[in-house]
Design a protein around this motif. Structure first.
Motif: not given
Length: 294
Positions: A175-187
């Motif tokens: 989640y930490l890595r994804a939050a910076t690479e693709n924040p819209n997807l993580v949301r």
């Protein structure tokens, strides 16, 4: 058993390897925090040295004013430093994510100068002693190894491995890595991205605080201890690869040992060997030993 190796006494070699491993332990932990912050937030955290110093002073203050010993400080000081990092990220740093990265660099640099200035005004430039929490040591035919120094090496390795595992092998880390690479997807998964970024910065600076606590019994606690270390740590991060967690760990320990051996072979070059290696790495592999070009 011979007493020398390549013309140098074994006791001297063992002693310098131990010193190198101790310095490498601090380099690895500090570099790991910087790598996490840069790798996930793209922020060059110039306040890292001051946060390392803050961890050491929190440990000293807990003992001096509250009577809480080293083992309490090892838990509480990183928490205090991490919370101060969370406050910095929440109030100032997050406003700069969407503009040029140089503004975040200048902000953290200014914060470091203010923090060091406040502590220098309060405590002066002289160091505050901190007692050794583990007396005695391991006596071998080659050399005497203090238990506390061995503890620092073991604890640093354990913390580095634990941090790598959390970032690379757990759902939280993904989640930490994804939050910076693709924040819209993580949301779309219901994850609060700003909170994840805040926790990432808090974790990175907490590692600096943890390093400061471990350094306190070895070096005197003083306001300039972070500024004396941070330039070398940045060089270690560049050698390992900006944002590379494995690179920060390997380069930290490796360069610490190299620096220790250099003190034995060519003492005048010990202070610059890390920077010589950095220049060579930048010339041959600009992204660092474990980094990748983006």
């Amino acid at each position: 058993m011979p007493d020398t190796l390549f013309g140098f006494p074994l006791a001297a070699i063992a002693g310098q390897v131990l010193v190198g491993m101790i310095n490498g332990s601090l380099y690895a932990l500090m570099s790991l925090g910087l790598a996490i912050i840069f790798g996930l937030l793209r922020v060059v955290n110039f306040a890292h040295g001051a946060q390392y110093m803050l961890g050491a002073f929190v440990a000293w203050g807990l003992l001096e004013y509250l009577g809480l010993n080293y083992w309490w400080a090892l838990v509480l000081a990183p928490l205090v430093v991490g919370l101060s990092g969370v406050a910095l990220e929440r109030t100032l740093l997050r406003r700069l994510y969407h503009i040029d990265h140089v503004y975040a660099l200048l902000l953290t640099f200014g914060f470091a100068l203010i923090l060091e200035g406040v502590f220098r005004y309060k405590f002066g430039a002289t160091g505050q002693p901190y007692p050794n929490p583990i007396a005695g040591g391991l006596d071998t035919p080659m050399a005497f190894f203090p238990w506390y120094r061995l503890w620092v090496i073991a604890a640093s390795m354990g913390m580095c491995i634990l941090t790598w595992f959390v970032i690379e092998r757990t759902k939280l880390g993904s989640y930490l890595r994804a939050a910076t690479e693709n924040p819209n997807l993580v949301r779309t998964f219901g994850v609060r991205v700003p909170r994840m970024l805040m926790l990432t910065y808090g974790l990175g600076v907490a590692l600096a605080g943890f390093s400061g606590v471990m350094a306190a019994p070895i070096y005197q606690v003083n306001p300039l201890m972070g500024s004396q270390l941070i330039i070398v740590v940045f060089a270690v991060v560049v050698i390992g690869g900006m944002g590379s967690i494995v690179g920060a760990i390997v380069a930290g320990f490796g360069l610490g040992v190299l620096e220790g051996i250099t003190k034995l072979v060519y003492p005048d070059g010990a202070g610059m060997v890390v920077f010589v290696v950095m220049l060579i790495v930048l010339a041959v592999r600009p992204q660092g030993l474990f980094g990748s070009l983006r």
